[in-house]
Design a protein around this motif. Sequence first.
Motif, PDB file in Angstrom:
ATOM      1  N   PRO A  24       8.282  21.490   5.935  1.00 30.05           N
ATOM      2  CA  PRO A  24       7.477  20.600   5.094  1.00 30.05           C
ATOM      3  C   PRO A  24       6.414  21.368   4.338  1.00 30.05           C
ATOM      4  N   GLY A  25       6.207  20.978   3.089  1.00 24.51           N
ATOM      5  CA  GLY A  25       5.170  21.590   2.276  1.00 24.51           C
ATOM      6  C   GLY A  25       3.810  21.054   2.660  1.00 24.51           C
ATOM      7  N   THR A  26       2.824  21.528   1.971  1.00 27.83           N
ATOM      8  CA  THR A  26       1.489  21.032   2.248  1.00 27.83           C
ATOM      9  C   THR A  26       1.363  19.649   1.631  1.00 27.83           C
ATOM     10  N   SER A  27       1.062  18.710   2.434  1.00 31.51           N
ATOM     11  CA  SER A  27       0.892  17.345   1.945  1.00 31.51           C
ATOM     12  C   SER A  27      -0.303  16.725   2.637  1.00 31.51           C
ATOM     13  N   THR A  28      -0.930  15.822   1.952  1.00 25.19           N
ATOM     14  CA  THR A  28      -2.060  15.140   2.554  1.00 25.19           C
ATOM     15  C   THR A  28      -1.536  13.969   3.371  1.00 25.19           C
ATOM     16  N   GLU A  29      -2.213  13.723   4.476  1.00 23.93           N
ATOM     17  CA  GLU A  29      -1.833  12.598   5.315  1.00 23.93           C
ATOM     18  C   GLU A  29      -2.232  11.299   4.616  1.00 23.93           C
ATOM     19  N   VAL A  30      -1.403  10.288   4.772  1.00 21.20           N
ATOM     20  CA  VAL A  30      -1.680   9.007   4.132  1.00 21.20           C
ATOM     21  C   VAL A  30      -1.688   7.904   5.187  1.00 21.20           C
ATOM     22  N   ARG A  31      -2.405   6.839   4.856  1.00 21.55           N
ATOM     23  CA  ARG A  31      -2.441   5.671   5.718  1.00 21.55           C
ATOM     24  C   ARG A  31      -2.067   4.453   4.892  1.00 21.55           C
ATOM     25  N   ARG A  32      -1.374   3.534   5.513  1.00 18.09           N
ATOM     26  CA  ARG A  32      -1.052   2.264   4.863  1.00 18.09           C
ATOM     27  C   ARG A  32      -2.081   1.234   5.285  1.00 18.09           C
ATOM     28  N   THR A  33      -2.506   0.462   4.323  1.00 19.42           N
ATOM     29  CA  THR A  33      -3.452  -0.612   4.603  1.00 19.42           C
ATOM     30  C   THR A  33      -3.209  -1.742   3.607  1.00 19.42           C
ATOM     31  N   THR A  34      -3.744  -2.890   3.924  1.00 21.36           N
ATOM     32  CA  THR A  34      -3.603  -4.037   3.027  1.00 21.36           C
ATOM     33  C   THR A  34      -4.845  -4.127   2.158  1.00 21.36           C
ATOM     34  N   ALA A  35      -4.611  -4.243   0.867  1.00 21.91           N
ATOM     35  CA  ALA A  35      -5.706  -4.366  -0.098  1.00 21.91           C
ATOM     36  C   ALA A  35      -5.610  -5.718  -0.783  1.00 21.91           C
ATOM     37  N   ALA A  42      -2.622 -10.140  -1.839  1.00 19.45           N
ATOM     38  CA  ALA A  42      -2.614  -9.042  -0.862  1.00 19.45           C
ATOM     39  C   ALA A  42      -1.489  -8.070  -1.210  1.00 19.45           C
ATOM     40  N   VAL A  43      -1.852  -6.801  -1.308  1.00 19.60           N
ATOM     41  CA  VAL A  43      -0.901  -5.740  -1.657  1.00 19.60           C
ATOM     42  C   VAL A  43      -1.038  -4.639  -0.626  1.00 19.60           C
ATOM     43  N   GLU A  44       0.087  -4.156  -0.115  1.00 16.01           N
ATOM     44  CA  GLU A  44       0.039  -3.034   0.823  1.00 16.01           C
ATOM     45  C   GLU A  44      -0.049  -1.744   0.013  1.00 16.01           C
ATOM     46  N   VAL A  45      -1.051  -0.915   0.316  1.00 18.29           N
ATOM     47  CA  VAL A  45      -1.289   0.319  -0.428  1.00 18.29           C
ATOM     48  C   VAL A  45      -1.290   1.509   0.511  1.00 18.29           C
ATOM     49  N   VAL A  46      -1.156   2.683  -0.074  1.00 16.80           N
ATOM     50  CA  VAL A  46      -1.228   3.939   0.657  1.00 16.80           C
ATOM     51  C   VAL A  46      -2.531   4.618   0.261  1.00 16.80           C
ATOM     52  N   VAL A  47      -3.357   4.909   1.253  1.00 19.88           N
ATOM     53  CA  VAL A  47      -4.656   5.529   1.019  1.00 19.88           C
ATOM     54  C   VAL A  47      -4.611   6.941   1.587  1.00 19.88           C
ATOM     55  N   GLN A  82      -2.032   4.060  -4.373  1.00 19.10           N
ATOM     56  CA  GLN A  82      -0.662   3.797  -4.772  1.00 19.10           C
ATOM     57  C   GLN A  82      -0.093   2.667  -3.928  1.00 19.10           C
ATOM     58  N   ALA A  83       0.762   1.859  -4.537  1.00 16.09           N
ATOM     59  CA  ALA A  83       1.415   0.777  -3.797  1.00 16.09           C
ATOM     60  C   ALA A  83       2.351   1.392  -2.758  1.00 16.09           C
ATOM     61  N   ALA A  84       2.358   0.835  -1.564  1.00 11.80           N
ATOM     62  CA  ALA A  84       3.152   1.393  -0.468  1.00 11.80           C
ATOM     63  C   ALA A  84       4.644   1.296  -0.747  1.00 11.80           C
ATOM     64  N   ALA A  85       5.056   0.316  -1.524  1.00  8.27           N
ATOM     65  CA  ALA A  85       6.482   0.152  -1.810  1.00  8.27           C
ATOM     66  C   ALA A  85       7.016   1.265  -2.710  1.00  8.27           C
ATOM     67  N   SER A  86       6.144   1.964  -3.429  1.00  7.43           N
ATOM     68  CA  SER A  86       6.609   2.990  -4.362  1.00  7.43           C
ATOM     69  C   SER A  86       6.466   4.404  -3.824  1.00  7.43           C
ATOM     70  N   ARG A 124      -7.596  -3.570 -10.060  1.00 13.30           N
ATOM     71  CA  ARG A 124      -8.666  -3.108  -9.183  1.00 13.30           C
ATOM     72  C   ARG A 124      -8.485  -3.804  -7.844  1.00 13.30           C
ATOM     73  N   VAL A 125      -8.449  -3.011  -6.755  1.00 10.74           N
ATOM     74  CA  VAL A 125      -8.226  -3.559  -5.418  1.00 10.74           C
ATOM     75  C   VAL A 125      -9.381  -3.193  -4.505  1.00 10.74           C
ATOM     76  N   GLU A 126      -9.497  -3.957  -3.438  1.00  4.74           N
ATOM     77  CA  GLU A 126     -10.527  -3.728  -2.430  1.00  4.74           C
ATOM     78  C   GLU A 126      -9.829  -3.597  -1.077  1.00  4.74           C
ATOM     79  N   PHE A 127     -10.210  -2.589  -0.304  1.00  5.96           N
ATOM     80  CA  PHE A 127      -9.584  -2.355   1.006  1.00  5.96           C
ATOM     81  C   PHE A 127     -10.618  -1.765   1.945  1.00  5.96           C
ATOM     82  N   LYS A 128     -10.302  -1.788   3.234  1.00  2.25           N
ATOM     83  CA  LYS A 128     -11.214  -1.263   4.252  1.00  2.25           C
ATOM     84  C   LYS A 128     -10.698   0.076   4.749  1.00  2.25           C
ATOM     85  N   VAL A 129     -11.619   1.043   4.853  1.00  3.75           N
ATOM     86  CA  VAL A 129     -11.347   2.336   5.469  1.00  3.75           C
ATOM     87  C   VAL A 129     -12.339   2.467   6.611  1.00  3.75           C
ATOM     88  N   GLY A 130     -11.861   2.287   7.818  1.00  3.71           N
ATOM     89  CA  GLY A 130     -12.752   2.264   8.975  1.00  3.71           C
ATOM     90  C   GLY A 130     -13.633   1.024   8.918  1.00  3.71           C
TER      91      GLY A 130
END
Length: 144
Positions: free
Chosen positions: A31-42, A82-87, A97-101, A58-64
């Motif tokens: 695996p190459g260098t990639s940043t870790e991502v988390r899925r959350t609902t926005a 409500a949209v599932e996003v990748v943070v 980014q939208a989690a589905a894409s 424009r979306v609003e989401f919680k990080v911690g």
Amino acid sequence: MAVPRSPVRWALVLLVAGLVGVAAAGVLWWPGTSTEVRRTTATVVEPASCGGPDAYDRVEFKVGDETRTAKLDGCGHQENEAVEVVVPDDTGGDLVQAAASTPVGMPFGTRLAVLLVCLSGLAGGLYAYLLTRRSQPTASAGAA
């Protein structure tokens, strides 16, 4: 008179060809260098029209414990949808980014490349084996 090659020599050629194929496949699979991502609902707080130059909802989401606002890489959603996003872990960015894409797992092209490298290593080792077998003199049974 040609000196016949020992079985150890062709086995060494096969071993080297196989190890090179496995090493190349390992390099491609690593695996190459990639940043870790988390899925959350926005929640969409400000929808955008898809026809404009700034077509980002424009979306609003919680990080911690912190609530963040960011642009969604997409448009055409309804307000309070409500949209599932990748943070990404580095949440300093203003774009999510939208989690589905987002792709999941290794891309098909990479898996295909790894398979083809392994097969070519195997074919090269077999070809080396066949060349060494062809150059060895055969003993005739009818020689007296």
